[in-house]
Design a protein around this motif. Structure first.
Motif, PDB file in Angstrom:
ATOM      1  N   THR A  98      19.253  -5.051 -11.882  1.00 39.30           N
ATOM      2  CA  THR A  98      19.277  -3.819 -11.091  1.00 39.30           C
ATOM      3  C   THR A  98      18.615  -2.704 -11.889  1.00 39.30           C
ATOM      4  N   PRO A  99      17.681  -1.990 -11.242  1.00 44.98           N
ATOM      5  CA  PRO A  99      16.986  -0.926 -11.968  1.00 44.98           C
ATOM      6  C   PRO A  99      17.935   0.198 -12.394  1.00 44.98           C
ATOM      7  N   LYS A 100      17.597   0.811 -13.523  1.00 37.07           N
ATOM      8  CA  LYS A 100      18.413   1.930 -14.024  1.00 37.07           C
ATOM      9  C   LYS A 100      17.576   3.203 -13.964  1.00 37.07           C
ATOM     10  N   LYS A 101      18.240   4.262 -13.595  1.00 36.73           N
ATOM     11  CA  LYS A 101      17.549   5.553 -13.511  1.00 36.73           C
ATOM     12  C   LYS A 101      17.053   5.988 -14.885  1.00 36.73           C
ATOM     13  N   GLY A 102      15.830   6.509 -14.944  1.00 45.14           N
ATOM     14  CA  GLY A 102      15.309   7.041 -16.201  1.00 45.14           C
ATOM     15  C   GLY A 102      14.669   5.994 -17.093  1.00 45.14           C
ATOM     16  N   LYS A 103      14.767   4.731 -16.712  1.00 41.49           N
ATOM     17  CA  LYS A 103      14.192   3.657 -17.527  1.00 41.49           C
ATOM     18  C   LYS A 103      13.164   2.947 -16.658  1.00 41.49           C
ATOM     19  N   PRO A 104      11.894   2.903 -17.069  1.00 42.26           N
ATOM     20  CA  PRO A 104      10.889   2.345 -16.147  1.00 42.26           C
ATOM     21  C   PRO A 104      11.103   0.862 -15.859  1.00 42.26           C
ATOM     22  N   SER A 105      11.210   0.537 -14.589  1.00 44.74           N
ATOM     23  CA  SER A 105      11.335  -0.862 -14.183  1.00 44.74           C
ATOM     24  C   SER A 105      10.187  -1.201 -13.250  1.00 44.74           C
ATOM     25  N   VAL A 106       9.725  -2.428 -13.357  1.00 43.57           N
ATOM     26  CA  VAL A 106       8.674  -2.904 -12.447  1.00 43.57           C
ATOM     27  C   VAL A 106       9.290  -3.976 -11.550  1.00 43.57           C
ATOM     28  N   VAL A 107       9.159  -3.783 -10.251  1.00 44.83           N
ATOM     29  CA  VAL A 107       9.697  -4.749  -9.302  1.00 44.83           C
ATOM     30  C   VAL A 107       8.548  -5.247  -8.423  1.00 44.83           C
ATOM     31  N   MET A 108       8.355  -6.557  -8.415  1.00 46.03           N
ATOM     32  CA  MET A 108       7.239  -7.128  -7.658  1.00 46.03           C
ATOM     33  C   MET A 108       7.765  -7.821  -6.402  1.00 46.03           C
ATOM     34  N   PHE A 109       7.085  -7.570  -5.280  1.00 46.97           N
ATOM     35  CA  PHE A 109       7.500  -8.176  -4.014  1.00 46.97           C
ATOM     36  C   PHE A 109       6.567  -9.323  -3.637  1.00 46.97           C
TER      37      PHE A 109
ATOM     38  N   GLU B  44       3.511   8.638 -15.584  1.00 47.89           N
ATOM     39  CA  GLU B  44       4.079   9.729 -14.778  1.00 47.89           C
ATOM     40  C   GLU B  44       5.609   9.693 -14.747  1.00 47.89           C
ATOM     41  N   ASN B  45       6.163   8.885 -15.627  1.00 47.98           N
ATOM     42  CA  ASN B  45       7.615   8.775 -15.759  1.00 47.98           C
ATOM     43  C   ASN B  45       8.355   8.307 -14.500  1.00 47.98           C
ATOM     44  N   CYS B  46       7.714   7.495 -13.710  1.00 49.68           N
ATOM     45  CA  CYS B  46       8.422   6.896 -12.570  1.00 49.68           C
ATOM     46  C   CYS B  46       9.347   5.823 -13.140  1.00 49.68           C
ATOM     47  N   ASP B  47      10.547   5.739 -12.595  1.00 51.04           N
ATOM     48  CA  ASP B  47      11.465   4.746 -13.143  1.00 51.04           C
ATOM     49  C   ASP B  47      11.605   3.501 -12.267  1.00 51.04           C
ATOM     50  N   LEU B  48      10.916   3.483 -11.123  1.00 52.32           N
ATOM     51  CA  LEU B  48      10.954   2.274 -10.295  1.00 52.32           C
ATOM     52  C   LEU B  48       9.565   2.047  -9.702  1.00 52.32           C
ATOM     53  N   ILE B  49       8.812   1.169 -10.350  1.00 55.31           N
ATOM     54  CA  ILE B  49       7.429   0.920  -9.916  1.00 55.31           C
ATOM     55  C   ILE B  49       7.409  -0.389  -9.117  1.00 55.31           C
ATOM     56  N   ILE B  50       7.066  -0.238  -7.844  1.00 54.07           N
ATOM     57  CA  ILE B  50       7.144  -1.370  -6.925  1.00 54.07           C
ATOM     58  C   ILE B  50       5.741  -1.899  -6.633  1.00 54.07           C
ATOM     59  N   VAL B  51       5.527  -3.174  -6.888  1.00 58.05           N
ATOM     60  CA  VAL B  51       4.207  -3.769  -6.676  1.00 58.05           C
ATOM     61  C   VAL B  51       4.245  -4.686  -5.451  1.00 58.05           C
ATOM     62  N   ASP B  52       3.455  -4.332  -4.449  1.00 59.46           N
ATOM     63  CA  ASP B  52       3.358  -5.158  -3.242  1.00 59.46           C
ATOM     64  C   ASP B  52       2.195  -6.125  -3.421  1.00 59.46           C
ATOM     65  N   THR B  53       2.441  -7.405  -3.299  1.00 58.47           N
ATOM     66  CA  THR B  53       1.370  -8.404  -3.459  1.00 58.47           C
ATOM     67  C   THR B  53       0.945  -8.928  -2.095  1.00 58.47           C
ATOM     68  N   SER B  54      -0.145  -9.667  -2.073  1.00 61.67           N
ATOM     69  CA  SER B  54      -0.597 -10.119  -0.756  1.00 61.67           C
ATOM     70  C   SER B  54       0.193 -11.341  -0.289  1.00 61.67           C
ATOM     71  N   GLY B  55       0.325 -11.416   1.017  1.00 59.74           N
ATOM     72  CA  GLY B  55       0.990 -12.568   1.622  1.00 59.74           C
ATOM     73  C   GLY B  55      -0.038 -13.257   2.490  1.00 59.74           C
ATOM     74  N   ARG B  56      -0.007 -14.555   2.545  1.00 61.16           N
ATOM     75  CA  ARG B  56      -0.963 -15.274   3.401  1.00 61.16           C
ATOM     76  C   ARG B  56      -0.178 -15.961   4.509  1.00 61.16           C
ATOM     77  N   HIS B  57      -0.932 -16.565   5.404  1.00 66.66           N
ATOM     78  CA  HIS B  57      -0.247 -17.223   6.510  1.00 66.66           C
ATOM     79  C   HIS B  57       0.541 -18.444   6.058  1.00 66.66           C
ATOM     80  N   LYS B  58      -0.064 -19.153   5.146  1.00 69.55           N
ATOM     81  CA  LYS B  58       0.567 -20.391   4.706  1.00 69.55           C
ATOM     82  C   LYS B  58       0.855 -20.299   3.212  1.00 69.55           C
ATOM     83  N   GLN B  59       1.557 -21.294   2.745  1.00 64.01           N
ATOM     84  CA  GLN B  59       1.827 -21.331   1.316  1.00 64.01           C
ATOM     85  C   GLN B  59       0.613 -21.921   0.594  1.00 64.01           C
ATOM     86  N   GLU B  60      -0.486 -21.154   0.540  1.00 63.37           N
ATOM     87  CA  GLU B  60      -1.702 -21.700  -0.065  1.00 63.37           C
ATOM     88  C   GLU B  60      -1.655 -21.595  -1.576  1.00 63.37           C
TER      89      GLU B  60
END
Ligand code: GDP
Length: 296
Positions: free
Chosen positions: A95-106, A182-198
């Protein structure tokens, strides 16, 4: 079968059993078969249903059930406990903590609701006092960046992406670096999704993950995927270290079974559910209330 219907079917099976004057193995089996049918229809994986049936038979004492005045309660408790166990992988997610930079990938298939969920997740944490930011590393789908930009702007969340750059790894790294500065503490990375599990999708995901070293990888799954849930979740887990699951589209005709499969396949907890298209139609996932609702 929507959640409420599943609860209804299970309740009926339990009621039938508690109305029986004599509870023997046959009555118990009938009740369990009825419950299993309801779970299968709600997209719970066959193997999980079979295991659950065996576990309940092991823990429920037939004699106590025959003698007990409240047979329905005993059985209901056993089913409740089993379903809760199936939804609990035994370890909480990062779980991300405030003030500490975390990277969350989707990660997730195209159309699962990944981009929408990224913004919901960011917005949820922003309301809790985090400083989130969104990075669009989906260079595959035309319009992905526009969609993220639009959502982020509406929610007043900083975003990063490019119309020109075609390398998702480069964008992801640049975005993460910029927002860390920029001192963001929750950096969310959206990755690409395809139609199939290629294979290409998985390779790209693996590279983005390697380059950005996320603290958490969230697998987004559409609840209407049905019996395919287990295999799909497992395929993602085998490519990147999925640490949590978000189930989308739990509104409408949602079935609950996919959640159980996703937990089993990824050995990770469900942390949120999406309950609509709107940014605040997003709920923290709590095992016990969910199972209570499932059982009606
Ligand atoms: P992506 O391709 O995985 O990034 O999926 P999108 O975020 O573009 O979502 C696909 C569609 O599903 C969009 O029309 C979203 O509005 C919709 N959607 C996403 N989450 C939910 C949800 O929880 N409930 C409902 N009803 N629709 C959702």
């Amino acid at each position: 079968m929507v959640l409420a219907q599943l609860g209804g079917s299970i309740s009926r099976a339990l009621a039938q059993m508690s109305n029986a004057t004599v509870i023997d193995e046959k009555v118990l089996n009938e009740c369990l078969n009825e419950i299993s049918r309801a779970l299968l229809q709600a997209d719970v994986q066959f193997k999980m249903v079979r295991d659950m049936q065996a576990n309940i038979k092991r823990i429920v004492n037939l004699e106590a059930l025959a003698a007990g005045t409240n047979k329905r309660r005993i059985m209901q408790q056993a089913v409740f406990t089993e379903l809760c166990t199936m939804l609990d992988p035994g370890k909480p997610s990062f779980t991300p903590k405030k003030g500490k930079p975390s990277v969350v990938m989707f990660v997730g298939l195209q159309g699962s609701g990944k981009t929408t969920t990224c913004t919901k997740y960011a917005y949820y944490h922003q309301k809790k006092g985090f400083k989130p930011a969104l990075v669009c590393a989906d260079t595959f789908r035309a319009g992905a960046f526009d969609q993220l930009k639009q959502n982020a702007t509406k929610a007043k969340i900083p975003f990063y992406g490019s119309y020109m750059e075609s390398d998702p790894v480069k964008i992801a790294v640049e975005g993460v670096e910029r927002f860390k500065k920029e001192n963001c503490d929750l950096i969310i990375v959206d990755t690409s999704g395809r139609h199939k599990q290629e294979a290409a999708l998985f390779e790209e995901m693996r590279q983005v993950s390697e380059a950005t070293k996320p603290d958490l990888v969230i697998f987004v799954m559409d609840s209407s995927i049905g019996q395919a849930a287990f295999d799909q979740a497992q395929a993602f887990k085998q490519s990147v270290s999925v640490g949590a699951v978000i189930i989308t589209k739990m509104d409408g005709h949602a079935k609950g079974g996919g959640a159980l499969s996703a937990v089993a396949a990824t050995k990770s907890p469900v942390i949120f559910i999406g309950t609509g298209e709107h940014i605040d139609e997003f709920e923290v996932f709590d095992v016990k209330p969910f199972v209570s609702r499932l059982l009606g």
